[in-house]
Every structure is written in structure tokens, then in C-alpha cells.
Design a protein around this motif. Structure first.
Motif, short mmCIF file in Angstrom:
data_model
loop_
_atom_site.label_atom_id
_atom_site.label_comp_id
_atom_site.label_asym_id
_atom_site.label_seq_id
_atom_site.Cartn_x
_atom_site.Cartn_y
_atom_site.Cartn_z
N LEU A 108 34.78 3.72 -87.23
CA LEU A 108 34.30 4.65 -85.60
C LEU A 108 34.32 5.71 -85.22
O LEU A 108 35.31 6.25 -86.31
CB LEU A 108 35.70 3.50 -85.44
CG LEU A 108 36.11 1.95 -84.88
CD1 LEU A 108 37.39 1.20 -84.40
CD2 LEU A 108 34.90 1.19 -84.05
N ASP A 146 39.28 0.74 -79.39
CA ASP A 146 39.44 0.57 -81.43
C ASP A 146 39.72 -0.85 -81.38
O ASP A 146 39.55 -1.46 -82.66
CB ASP A 146 40.55 1.81 -81.41
CG ASP A 146 39.48 3.22 -82.08
OD1 ASP A 146 38.10 2.90 -81.35
OD2 ASP A 146 39.69 4.56 -81.74
N VAL A 149 37.05 -3.74 -80.75
CA VAL A 149 36.94 -3.80 -82.42
C VAL A 149 37.51 -4.62 -83.39
O VAL A 149 36.89 -5.01 -84.12
CB VAL A 149 35.80 -2.17 -82.91
CG1 VAL A 149 34.70 -2.38 -83.71
CG2 VAL A 149 34.88 -1.98 -81.40
N ASP A 190 24.01 4.16 -87.23
CA ASP A 190 24.87 3.34 -87.28
C ASP A 190 25.12 2.25 -88.42
O ASP A 190 26.45 2.28 -88.83
CB ASP A 190 25.54 2.43 -85.68
CG ASP A 190 24.82 3.13 -84.24
OD1 ASP A 190 25.46 4.36 -84.21
OD2 ASP A 190 24.74 2.61 -83.61
N ASP A 230 30.19 -6.29 -86.69
CA ASP A 230 30.75 -4.56 -86.28
C ASP A 230 30.06 -4.18 -85.49
O ASP A 230 30.61 -3.19 -84.30
CB ASP A 230 31.09 -4.36 -87.79
CG ASP A 230 32.37 -5.05 -88.46
OD1 ASP A 230 33.01 -6.43 -87.79
OD2 ASP A 230 32.52 -5.15 -89.64
N GLU A 266 31.56 -3.06 -81.69
CA GLU A 266 31.35 -1.56 -80.93
C GLU A 266 30.35 -0.62 -79.89
O GLU A 266 31.28 -0.68 -78.81
CB GLU A 266 30.97 -0.21 -82.17
CG GLU A 266 31.14 0.56 -81.95
CD GLU A 266 30.60 2.10 -82.43
OE1 GLU A 266 31.48 2.35 -83.82
OE2 GLU A 266 29.63 2.30 -83.18
N SER A 299 32.21 -0.52 -76.08
CA SER A 299 32.13 1.12 -75.27
C SER A 299 30.87 1.28 -74.59
O SER A 299 29.86 0.33 -73.88
CB SER A 299 31.29 1.96 -76.81
OG SER A 299 30.02 1.95 -77.12
#
Length: 563
Positions: free
Chosen positions: A16, A24, A27, A434, A529, A533, A537
Motif C-alpha cells: 500500500l 488502508d 483494503v 501497481d 488487492d 486499493e 481511494s
């Protein structure tokens, strides 16, 4: 195999970037739900069973598949995200088939050269007519047929193609370039861009009003032999379109290399010389002083099919969506194989992708609702030309300009844990950065696809979104040899060769007890994952400089900056 919650959460903390603490935590909550191989297996064995009859669009197999998917999604507690509050989006498909031609010929200088279908020429149509005919249309060689303003490249130079037959070379202008040529690397070298795809060339011909489009076949540039070209037998599929949206192309297809050589020679031209000239920016289209005529009877039907769509609504910005996709369709019933199997049920292609989406949905549902909405799309008719995803992208239920990213699962490797993950489409978007970050958190590296000249980036459902500017990421196990924990890249290549050589689009694409889904679990967890994220966000992935899709996305930038 199960990825244990503590290990997954620890990996996520490492991956992250700096974000708000509550993000955080959200996620990590998603990542704490294991991707379970046993659940993947159960879904695959069900969808690939004879009960679903190969999952072909417009069949009883589709009806059963749609019912099964909706039942599973309801059981997971997801919300319907289709039309009018339902679980589906209707996708009407046109299915035209050419019959035996009355004539197919070139005419030059008073002489007629008759062509054999499908040995010399292979064509199909996407027009819903009783006859597909071209009568004496002028033929124009347009080189690679590329119009790429961002590269300062235009093969057409204003040439009028209305009512003409455009003749193209396959792949990109730099595919055959040698070191030192000005064009070398201009289009990624051996890595195919969208401009190299046959679909782009047909689309460009239609945009310019051509009545026909023919691509000169060569195995290296196409990535497959003539046997693949002619295998559809005159069939094609498209979404049903309004009359004003129909292609101008009465016929589109390929001519063999030998036929093309003769066509150009009869016109007093040398195809090899012109092909070399087409590698330069100053190339101009060449009138072949030859006309083309053909007439085929056509039978067509409209097949009613459906996409299945589900969602988890975002709590902060529900109008912004992260989309996961996989295609539910396969090839239906065919001739018996050596074991007597008649259904080409696509256990890996793409029942395993569907199973992966179900596991990702389960992980998201077990966590608090994300800030952005997460959409799970199960596309129809991928095997017929990405048509389900194309229909959605042209008729989106959620705004394309506020679609954050699209993650597509389409064929996963079943040979066990891997030290790496295969990247398809290097240099396209920041999502690959990413991917590297989250792969590193798993203790893995990123390897580039083995044969980028085959253009796999443009051959799966995410591409329908990419064309509209949405940043995308494809997970496709056959894109390269995984570096397996047991056996390394050699074992990975053996798996790829065995699957593509024996079972790809064949009845033997079936679940077997030899499947080791540990690597598939890794890859599904990566997408879980990465999407988690983004869903928690306010980040917007971007296309990289040089991507042919960057300009499309930038056209709607003001919509996202207004948030």
C-alpha cells in the motif's frame, strides 16, 4: 490451496502507498478473505459439466448458465446491476453465414482471375443482407492502413476509399523493420499495437467508407496460419446495429500471400517492394488498377443473449466504478473428440475466470462496503469477437468516463505456484506499476508476455473498455511461460504448449484432477488487492505516453477532475 489471511494482510501493508488509515484498513479487510482453490474447482466443475452444454450464446446452455450465475450472486449478497434493476443486460447478436459464392474474381486489363473460396480468399460479412456482393470495385493498396496522429503517422494521405476495396498488410509498420530503419521501434517493434490488429484495419476501412477490406496473410505477422483464417467457414457474429451504424464493408477478410503476389504482379507491381515502402511515413496509397467482384448468398439469424452484472455500491462515490470482468460463454456443441466429448465447455477458458470473479466478489462482500462501487461483469460472446463487452462499452450502464479501471480474468495457469506474474501489454498504463508493487508484496516478479507480436492485449474483453479510454489489466495464463516453483520456466512453457496445442477451444479444455490452482489463487489475489486499493481511494490510473488510448481518456478528463 488457501492464501492465509495473515500473510495476505501483511503483503498488502507492504504494497500500500500512503493513504488515509481508514482506507488502508478497508483494503486489508478485503485481502483478509482467502481465495480458495476448492471453491474455484467447484465452480469450474459445475460450469464445465455437460448440464451446461458448452455455454454457447442463445442456447439452453446459456439459459442454465445465466440462472446459475444469478443464483450465485444472490447467494453472495450482491446487488443486481443490469438493466432496469435486473441482473442482466440484453445483448442481441447478428449471426450471418456466407454460402457458396456465385463468383469471386479480380479484373485487370480485360482479364479476369477467378479465386477459390476459401483457399485463395477468405471473407465474411457483418451486414444483415440476403446477398453480400461487390461489383467491380476499384482496389487500393493502403500499406499497413495506420492512422496514428500521436505517432505522426498517416498511411491514407487523404485518399478517398468510398466504394473501393482497401488492401492492407497485417501487423504494424515496424514489424519487419531492421535495425537502423527509421521506423524501427516506432510501433513497439515486435510488440503489436492496436494498429496491427485485423479488427482495427477493418474498422478503419469502414470509417473511410470502403465497400471491402482485404488483408494480405502471412503467418509471422498474423500469428497463425491460413487454416485458422478459414476455420469459421464463412460465419461471423456482431451485435445487432441500427441501419445508420452498420459497417460499410459488404465483405471483409483475407487473401493468401500467393494470391496477393499474383494480384500485384498482374498489375505490374512488386508486393515485396511496396511492403518495404509501406514502412515509411511518406508512403502513399497505390491504385492497383484492378477491380474486385464477388457475390455470396447470406443466411442470418438474430441470437438473443445476455451479460450478467452485479455490484457492491460505494459509500462515498458510488458513481465511480471499478469493474472486474470474465466471459461466461464457450463454444457449445461440436464433433466428438477421441474420448467422445461433444461439448467445448471451456473449463479454463473461461469458467475459471468466472470462478475467480466469484471469489473476488466474496472477498469484497465480507469486508465493509468500499468508497467506490465495484462491478462484476460476466460477459457473453467473447468467443464470437468480444461482443458482450463491446455491447456494454457502447451502451454502458455505468459511465465509462467514471470507470476507474477494468480487471479481466481470461485463462489462468493451472500448473502451480509461480515466482512471477505475466504482464500483457507492457507500456500501456500505470496499472502495470501497481501490478509490480503488489506482485513484489507476494514475493513475485513481473515477466513480460512471450509473444507480444500476437497482440493478446487486444484479444480479450478488457479491450472493449480500453478502446473507450478505461485503463485495463488482463490476466491471461497463456501469454507466457510462468516461472514455476516446481520446474521453472521450462515447466511453465510445457504447460502453455500443452494447453494451447491440445485444449485451447477444444473439448479437452476440461477440469482434471491434475489441476494445481495454487498459481491461479496467487493471480486472482493480485487482482483482488489491486481493485480493493482503487475502490478505497480517489486515485485514477492513467495511460502512459505513447499508448494509443491515452488521447481518448484525456477527452473526458474534466469529468473526473470535477469530483
Amino acid at each position: 490451496m488457501i492464501l492465509r489471511s495473515l500473510a495476505a494482510s501483511t503483503a498488502l501493508i507492504l504494497a500500500l502507498p500512503a493513504m488515509a488509515q481508514q482506507d488502508d484498513a478497508a483494503v486489508r479487510e478485503v485481502a483478509s478473505t482467502d481465495i480458495e482453490a476448492a471453491r474455484l474447482t467447484e465452480t469450474v466443475r459445475t460450469l464445465a459439466s455437460d448440464q451446461f452444454e458448452g455455454r454457447a450464446p442463445g442456447t439452453v446452455g446459456e439459459e442454465r448458465t445465466i440462472g446459475y450465475l444469478i443464483g450465485r450472486l444472490q447467494g453472495l449478497g450482491l446487488e443486481p446491476a443490469g438493466e432496469d434493476g435486473t441482473w442482466t443486460q440484453k445483448v442481441p447478436l447478428l449471426h450471418p453465414r456466407l454460402g457458396t459464392p456465385d463468383r469471386v474474381a479480380f479484373q485487370h486489363g480485360g482479364a479476369t482471375t477467378s479465386l477459390s473460396f476459401p483457399e485463395d480468399i477468405y471473407v465474411s460479412t457483418l451486414q444483415p443482407s440476403d446477398v453480400a456482393a461487390i461489383d467491380g470495385a476499384p482496389m487500393v493498396f493502403v500499406g499497413y492502413g495506420v492512422h496514428a496522429p500521436e505517432r505522426g503517422w498517416d498511411d491514407f494521405k487523404g485518399t478517398d476509399l468510398k466504394g473501393k476495396v482497401a488492401v492492407f498488410l497485417v501487423n504494424d509498420p515496424d514489424f519487419h523493420a531492421e535495425d537502423g530503419e527509421a521506423v524501427a521501434g516506432e510501433f513497439g517493434g515486435r510488440t503489436m499495437t492496436y494498429y496491427g490488429r485485423w479488427t482495427y484495419k477493418f474498422e478503419e476501412a469502414a470509417r473511410r467508407g470502403a465497400i471491402g477490406a482485404l488483408i494480405v496473410h502471412e503467418t509471422a505477422g498474423a500469428g497463425y496460419g491460413w487454416n485458422v483464417i478459414e476455420s469459421p467457414g464463412g460465419e461471423n457474429y456482431d451485435v445487432v446495429r441500427q441501419p445508420e451504424d452498420l459497417t460499410s464493408l459488404a465483405l471483409q477478410g483475407w487473401i493468401s500471400g500467393e494470391t496477393a503476389d499474383k494480384l500485384f504482379a498482374d498489375a505490374g507491381l512488386d508486393l515485396a517492394d511496396l511492403s518495404e515502402a509501406a514502412r515509411g511515413k511518406d508512403f502513399r496509397p497505390v491504385d492497383l488498377d484492378t477491380s474486385f467482384s464477388a457475390s455470396f448468398p447470406v443466411t442470418s439469424e438474430v441470437v438473443q443473449s445476455q451479460n450478467v452484472l452485479a455490484k457492491i455500491s460505494g459509500t462515498e462515490r458510488p458513481q465511480e466504478t471499478v469493474v472486474y470482468g470474465a466471459h461466461w460463454d464457450a463454444y457449445g456443441e461440436g464433433q466428438p473428440d477421441e474420448l467422445g466429448r461433444i461439448y467445448r465447455a471451456g473449463a479454463n477458458d473461461d469458467a475459471l475466470g468466472v470462478a475467480g470473479l466469484m471469489e473476488i466478489a466474496r472477498a469484497f462482500k465480507a469486508a465493509p462496503a468500499p468508497d467506490r462501487s465495484v462491478v462484476f461483469a460476466f460477459w457473453t460472446a467473447e468467443e464470437r469477437g468480444l461482443l458482450g463487452s463491446e455491447f456494454y462499452a457502447a451502451n454502458p450502464i455505468f459511465p465509462i468516463e467514471k470507470t476507474v479501471a477494468n480487471f479481466d480474468l481470461d485463462i489462468l495457469q493451472t500448473a502451480g505456484l509461480a515466482k512471477d506474474v505475466i504482464l500483457v501489454g507492457k507500456g500501456q498504463s500505470t496499472l502495470e506499476d501497481d501490478l509490480a508493487r503488489f506482485a513484489a508484496a507476494q514475493g513475485r516478479t513481473v515477466s513480460e508476455e512471450s509473444l507480444p507480436e500476437r497482440g493478446l492485449f487486444f484479444r480479450a474483453d478488457h479491450f472493449s473498455m480500453a478502446k473507450r479510454g478505461v485503463p485495463v489489466m488482463l490476466m491471461m495464463g497463456i501469454a507466457g511461460a510462468s516461472d514455476l516453483i516446481e520446474g521453472g520456466k521450462e515447466a511453465g512453457q510445457t504447460w502453455v504448449d500443452d494447453y494451447t496445442g491440445r485444449c485451447y477451444h477444444a473439448a479437452c479444455d476440461a477440469w482434471g484432477p491434475e489441476w494445481n490452482l495454487a498459481g491461479a489463487v496467487q493471480d486472482i489475489a493480485l487482482f483482488r488487492d489491486m481493485g480493493a486499493e482503487l475502490a478505497n481511494s480517489d486515485d485514477w490510473p492513467e495511460w502512459k505516453d505513447g499508448s494509443e488510448f491515452k488521447a481518448v481518456r484525456e477527452e473526458s478528463a474534466s469529468v473526473r477532475s470535477a469530483e
